[in-house]
Design a protein around this motif. Structure first.
Motif, PDB file in Angstrom:
ATOM      1  N   GLY A 112       0.839  -1.195   0.000  1.00  0.00           N
ATOM      2  CA  GLY A 112       0.000   0.000   0.000  1.00  0.00           C
ATOM      3  C   GLY A 112       0.875   1.247   0.000  1.00  0.00           C
ATOM      4  O   GLY A 112       2.099   1.174   0.227  1.00  0.00           O
ATOM      5  N   THR A 113       0.232   2.364  -0.250  1.00  0.00           N
ATOM      6  CA  THR A 113       0.934   3.640  -0.179  1.00  0.00           C
ATOM      7  C   THR A 113       1.409   3.879   1.254  1.00  0.00           C
ATOM      8  O   THR A 113       2.446   4.505   1.484  1.00  0.00           O
ATOM      9  CB  THR A 113      -0.036   4.758  -0.609  1.00  0.00           C
ATOM     10  OG1 THR A 113      -0.601   4.377  -1.857  1.00  0.00           O
ATOM     11  CG2 THR A 113       0.644   6.084  -0.753  1.00  0.00           C
ATOM     12  N   SER A 114       0.634   3.350   2.207  1.00  0.00           N
ATOM     13  CA  SER A 114       0.955   3.554   3.625  1.00  0.00           C
ATOM     14  C   SER A 114       2.366   3.084   3.946  1.00  0.00           C
ATOM     15  O   SER A 114       3.121   3.776   4.632  1.00  0.00           O
ATOM     16  CB  SER A 114      -0.033   2.784   4.498  1.00  0.00           C
ATOM     17  OG  SER A 114      -1.346   3.149   4.177  1.00  0.00           O
ATOM     18  N   TYR A 138      -4.055  14.117   4.785  1.00  0.00           N
ATOM     19  CA  TYR A 138      -4.308  12.749   5.241  1.00  0.00           C
ATOM     20  C   TYR A 138      -3.635  12.559   6.615  1.00  0.00           C
ATOM     21  O   TYR A 138      -2.425  12.765   6.741  1.00  0.00           O
ATOM     22  CB  TYR A 138      -3.714  11.811   4.187  1.00  0.00           C
ATOM     23  CG  TYR A 138      -3.829  10.352   4.463  1.00  0.00           C
ATOM     24  CD1 TYR A 138      -5.065   9.766   4.733  1.00  0.00           C
ATOM     25  CD2 TYR A 138      -2.706   9.532   4.423  1.00  0.00           C
ATOM     26  CE1 TYR A 138      -5.164   8.407   4.971  1.00  0.00           C
ATOM     27  CE2 TYR A 138      -2.804   8.171   4.657  1.00  0.00           C
ATOM     28  CZ  TYR A 138      -4.037   7.620   4.934  1.00  0.00           C
ATOM     29  OH  TYR A 138      -4.137   6.276   5.169  1.00  0.00           O
ATOM     30  N   TYR A 141      -0.053  10.894   7.693  1.00  0.00           N
ATOM     31  CA  TYR A 141       1.290  11.489   7.548  1.00  0.00           C
ATOM     32  C   TYR A 141       1.839  11.803   8.931  1.00  0.00           C
ATOM     33  O   TYR A 141       2.974  11.483   9.260  1.00  0.00           O
ATOM     34  CB  TYR A 141       1.252  12.804   6.742  1.00  0.00           C
ATOM     35  CG  TYR A 141       0.707  12.715   5.337  1.00  0.00           C
ATOM     36  CD1 TYR A 141       0.905  11.603   4.550  1.00  0.00           C
ATOM     37  CD2 TYR A 141       0.003  13.797   4.794  1.00  0.00           C
ATOM     38  CE1 TYR A 141       0.412  11.540   3.259  1.00  0.00           C
ATOM     39  CE2 TYR A 141      -0.491  13.743   3.496  1.00  0.00           C
ATOM     40  CZ  TYR A 141      -0.293  12.622   2.740  1.00  0.00           C
ATOM     41  OH  TYR A 141      -0.786  12.560   1.471  1.00  0.00           O
ATOM     42  N   ASN A 187      -6.067  14.648  -0.295  1.00  0.00           N
ATOM     43  CA  ASN A 187      -7.132  14.237   0.613  1.00  0.00           C
ATOM     44  C   ASN A 187      -6.987  15.163   1.816  1.00  0.00           C
ATOM     45  O   ASN A 187      -5.878  15.236   2.354  1.00  0.00           O
ATOM     46  CB  ASN A 187      -6.910  12.780   1.020  1.00  0.00           C
ATOM     47  CG  ASN A 187      -7.901  12.276   2.051  1.00  0.00           C
ATOM     48  OD1 ASN A 187      -8.844  12.963   2.388  1.00  0.00           O
ATOM     49  ND2 ASN A 187      -7.664  11.067   2.544  1.00  0.00           N
ATOM     50  N   ASP A 215       2.605  12.802  -2.496  1.00  0.00           N
ATOM     51  CA  ASP A 215       1.642  11.696  -2.508  1.00  0.00           C
ATOM     52  C   ASP A 215       0.740  11.876  -3.723  1.00  0.00           C
ATOM     53  O   ASP A 215      -0.040  12.824  -3.799  1.00  0.00           O
ATOM     54  CB  ASP A 215       0.835  11.743  -1.201  1.00  0.00           C
ATOM     55  CG  ASP A 215      -0.142  10.597  -1.055  1.00  0.00           C
ATOM     56  OD1 ASP A 215      -0.493   9.968  -2.070  1.00  0.00           O
ATOM     57  OD2 ASP A 215      -0.578  10.337   0.092  1.00  0.00           O
ATOM     58  N   LEU A 217      -1.385   9.411  -4.857  1.00  0.00           N
ATOM     59  CA  LEU A 217      -2.259   8.236  -4.831  1.00  0.00           C
ATOM     60  C   LEU A 217      -3.547   8.426  -5.633  1.00  0.00           C
ATOM     61  O   LEU A 217      -4.103   7.461  -6.137  1.00  0.00           O
ATOM     62  CB  LEU A 217      -2.597   7.888  -3.369  1.00  0.00           C
ATOM     63  CG  LEU A 217      -3.561   6.729  -3.147  1.00  0.00           C
ATOM     64  CD1 LEU A 217      -3.053   5.441  -3.773  1.00  0.00           C
ATOM     65  CD2 LEU A 217      -3.809   6.503  -1.661  1.00  0.00           C
ATOM     66  N   TYR A 218      -4.005   9.678  -5.732  1.00  0.00           N
ATOM     67  CA  TYR A 218      -5.287   9.889  -6.426  1.00  0.00           C
ATOM     68  C   TYR A 218      -5.108  10.199  -7.911  1.00  0.00           C
ATOM     69  O   TYR A 218      -6.070  10.584  -8.575  1.00  0.00           O
ATOM     70  CB  TYR A 218      -6.107  10.979  -5.718  1.00  0.00           C
ATOM     71  CG  TYR A 218      -6.605  10.500  -4.374  1.00  0.00           C
ATOM     72  CD1 TYR A 218      -7.793   9.790  -4.259  1.00  0.00           C
ATOM     73  CD2 TYR A 218      -5.848  10.690  -3.209  1.00  0.00           C
ATOM     74  CE1 TYR A 218      -8.235   9.311  -3.029  1.00  0.00           C
ATOM     75  CE2 TYR A 218      -6.274  10.213  -1.983  1.00  0.00           C
ATOM     76  CZ  TYR A 218      -7.466   9.526  -1.906  1.00  0.00           C
ATOM     77  OH  TYR A 218      -7.901   9.043  -0.687  1.00  0.00           O
ATOM     78  N   SER A 244      -4.884   1.671  -4.645  1.00  0.00           N
ATOM     79  CA  SER A 244      -6.096   1.681  -3.817  1.00  0.00           C
ATOM     80  C   SER A 244      -7.245   2.483  -4.415  1.00  0.00           C
ATOM     81  O   SER A 244      -8.402   2.089  -4.259  1.00  0.00           O
ATOM     82  CB  SER A 244      -5.772   2.250  -2.434  1.00  0.00           C
ATOM     83  OG  SER A 244      -5.008   1.327  -1.697  1.00  0.00           O
ATOM     84  N   LYS A 245      -6.966   3.594  -5.065  1.00  0.00           N
ATOM     85  CA  LYS A 245      -8.062   4.520  -5.365  1.00  0.00           C
ATOM     86  C   LYS A 245      -8.527   4.445  -6.817  1.00  0.00           C
ATOM     87  O   LYS A 245      -9.645   4.028  -7.071  1.00  0.00           O
ATOM     88  CB  LYS A 245      -7.639   5.948  -4.973  1.00  0.00           C
ATOM     89  CG  LYS A 245      -7.133   6.057  -3.536  1.00  0.00           C
ATOM     90  CD  LYS A 245      -8.202   5.806  -2.474  1.00  0.00           C
ATOM     91  CE  LYS A 245      -7.595   5.705  -1.085  1.00  0.00           C
ATOM     92  NZ  LYS A 245      -8.523   5.893   0.007  1.00  0.00           N
ATOM     93  N   THR A 250      -8.267  -1.101  -2.479  1.00  0.00           N
ATOM     94  CA  THR A 250      -7.757  -0.732  -1.145  1.00  0.00           C
ATOM     95  C   THR A 250      -7.226  -1.939  -0.352  1.00  0.00           C
ATOM     96  O   THR A 250      -6.148  -1.883   0.219  1.00  0.00           O
ATOM     97  CB  THR A 250      -8.852  -0.023  -0.313  1.00  0.00           C
ATOM     98  OG1 THR A 250     -10.055  -0.764  -0.431  1.00  0.00           O
ATOM     99  CG2 THR A 250      -9.092   1.393  -0.762  1.00  0.00           C
ATOM    100  N   ARG A 253      -3.637  -3.993  -0.906  1.00  0.00           N
ATOM    101  CA  ARG A 253      -2.432  -3.445  -0.265  1.00  0.00           C
ATOM    102  C   ARG A 253      -1.212  -3.415  -1.186  1.00  0.00           C
ATOM    103  O   ARG A 253      -0.173  -4.004  -0.889  1.00  0.00           O
ATOM    104  CB  ARG A 253      -2.082  -4.213   1.037  1.00  0.00           C
ATOM    105  CG  ARG A 253      -3.209  -4.408   2.008  1.00  0.00           C
ATOM    106  CD  ARG A 253      -3.950  -3.126   2.382  1.00  0.00           C
ATOM    107  NE  ARG A 253      -3.118  -2.103   2.955  1.00  0.00           N
ATOM    108  CZ  ARG A 253      -3.138  -0.827   2.533  1.00  0.00           C
ATOM    109  NH1 ARG A 253      -3.913  -0.429   1.537  1.00  0.00           N
ATOM    110  NH2 ARG A 253      -2.364   0.040   3.089  1.00  0.00           N
ATOM    111  N   TYR A 330     -13.326  13.762  -2.871  1.00  0.00           N
ATOM    112  CA  TYR A 330     -13.670  14.424  -1.620  1.00  0.00           C
ATOM    113  C   TYR A 330     -13.971  15.892  -1.870  1.00  0.00           C
ATOM    114  O   TYR A 330     -13.380  16.514  -2.755  1.00  0.00           O
ATOM    115  CB  TYR A 330     -12.496  14.369  -0.640  1.00  0.00           C
ATOM    116  CG  TYR A 330     -11.932  13.004  -0.417  1.00  0.00           C
ATOM    117  CD1 TYR A 330     -12.683  12.012   0.224  1.00  0.00           C
ATOM    118  CD2 TYR A 330     -10.644  12.691  -0.830  1.00  0.00           C
ATOM    119  CE1 TYR A 330     -12.154  10.750   0.429  1.00  0.00           C
ATOM    120  CE2 TYR A 330     -10.105  11.431  -0.625  1.00  0.00           C
ATOM    121  CZ  TYR A 330     -10.861  10.462   0.008  1.00  0.00           C
ATOM    122  OH  TYR A 330     -10.344   9.222   0.211  1.00  0.00           O
TER     123      TYR A 330
END
Ligand SMILES: Cc1ncc(COP(=O)(O)O)c(C=O)c1O
Length: 400
Positions: A112-114, A138, A141, A187, A215, A217-218, A244-245, A250, A253, A330
């Motif tokens: 995952g990005t996490s 987010y 972070y 986000n 980041d 991710l989107y 994930s997005k 999601t 991972r 969002y």
């Protein structure tokens, strides 16, 4: 049962959890628990809370994973930096989307990005250093920085810069700051930085000798224009991204990092120690996901209709201060005319309408108490129903 023997007085106090593990729990979970309690009691919930696409991944992704499971091959570890074919596929994605030649050797596949964030923080910073984080942003972070003994520095932004950082803000950072974390699309706001803005931010970081972590991710989930990548500004940036997005994966991972060359061996060693490799089955699925751009882009059209419906509805609710999102799913809205306690406001909205949104406090430690985040990655009928319920509810709310 025999009585426990008295402990000798010489025993030391029992060991305690480490201070660095004392990361804030998202206030959103409180709302989440209230949602679960409402569902358990038979109540309805119209959910604009979570940032998880509700559709399953492409059938091509599911088929690739099923094939891998049924053809009898071992699902073992992969190389620490990921399957070479996935890293090559991601390199081709940069060619396709941005016309950039990013060598697969600079790409690391992560859990995952996490976990990309965690690895990037560990590889770039020494314990005790300070890292500037744009707020609102987010919340992980801050949590991840704290967990690895780094100190988050709040880089507060507002509607004037569409909640994004400017080079002048970077120039004005205190000397102890060693790096900057930004997101585009972000986000909880969905706002993006243009190629020119990314270039200027990159230059500002270079002038100060700061690490820049972006980041992305989107990426792919954008409305009026495609997202620009910070990688176009130069090689000296750490980009994090994942499946994930845009690809709606999601729980699989899988994320990735694009790294300056000097960080690659460090990330390889860290990832080998911390996780061995990202999950193999999910890497196989991710390779298939890279072939589903058209299918996923069609999903973004549905998000776009949700976005337009919300943008039209908010002024009717009496909410006029928000930045229209360029991407992500969002909308971050200033509800300061109604409340200074977004958590209580969300709870009451849930109790009285069944509609649930996220309170701003998780995203902005100082201003979030008068913001809400509406998520709109769900079915169009869900967003339409939320709007219908909220319209009459907001009309009945007292203004401060
Ligand atoms: C901006 C941003 N970055 C990173 C993440 C973590 O994503 P994942 O670990 O699923 O890739 C999220 C999740 O919502 C996010 O919104």
């Amino acid at each position: 049962m025999p009585a426990a023997p008295d402990l000798p007085a010489a025993f030391a106090p029992p060991p305690q959890p480490s201070p660095r593990s004392d990361v804030e729990i998202y206030r959103m979970w409180e709302i989440y628990k209230a949602v679960n309690a409402r569902v358990k009691a038979g109540g309805e919930v119209v959910n604009l809370l979570v940032g998880e696409p509700t559709l399953p991944p492409s059938p091509k992704v599911v088929a690739a994973a099923s094939r891998a499971l049924s053809d009898g091959r071992t699902i073992g570890y992969t190389e620490a930096l990921g399957m070479p074919s996935l890293r090559e596929g991601i390199a081709q994605l940069y060619r396709r989307r941005h016309g950039l030649d990013i060598p697969a050797a600079r790409i690391a596949v992560t859990v995952g990005t996490s976990s990309g964030l965690l690895l990037a923080f560990l590889a770039a910073f020494e314990a005790g250093q300070t890292v500037a984080v744009v707020e609102p942003s987010y919340p992980a972070y801050r949590g991840t920085l704290k967990a690895v003994n780094l100190v988050p520095y709040r880089l507060g932004t507002d509607a004037a810069t569409r909640y994004q950082v400017t080079p002048a803000m970077i120039d004005a950072l205190p000397p102890e700051v060693a790096g900057v974390v930004v997101a585009s699309p972000a986000n909880p706001t969905g706002t993006m930085l243009t190629a020119a803005e990314l270039k200027a931010i990159h230059a500002a970081c270079r002038r100060r000798g700061l690490w820049l972590i972006v980041d992305e991710l989107y990426h792919g989930v954008t409305y009026d224009r495609p997202a620009d990548t910070a990688l176009a500004a130069g090689d000296d940036v750490i980009v994090i991204n994942g499946f994930s997005k845009f690809w709606g994966m999601t729980g699989w991972r899988i994320g990735w990092l694009v790294l300056p060359e000097r960080l690659v061996p460090r990330i390889e060693a860290l990832h080998g120690s911390l996780q061995i490799s990202a999950p193999t089955l999910s890497q196989i699925a991710a390779i298939a996901a890279l072939e589903t751009d058209d299918e996923m882009t069609a999903r973004v059209s549905a998000y776009a209709r949700n976005r337009d419906a919300l943008l039209a509805a908010l002024p009717r609710f009496g909410i006029t201060r928000f930045a229209p999102p360029d991407g992500a799913f969002y909308l971050y809205a200033d509800i300061g005319d109604f409340t200074d306690d977004s958590v209580a406001f969300c709870r009451r909205m849930l109790d009285e309408t069944g509609v649930v949104t996220a309170p701003g406090v998780d995203f902005d430690t100082m201003q979030g108490r008068h913001y809400l985040r509406f998520s709109f990655c769900m079915d169009e009928a869900v967003v339409a129903e939320a709007i219908r319920r909220l319209e009459s509810w907001f009309a009945a709310q007292n203004r401060r």
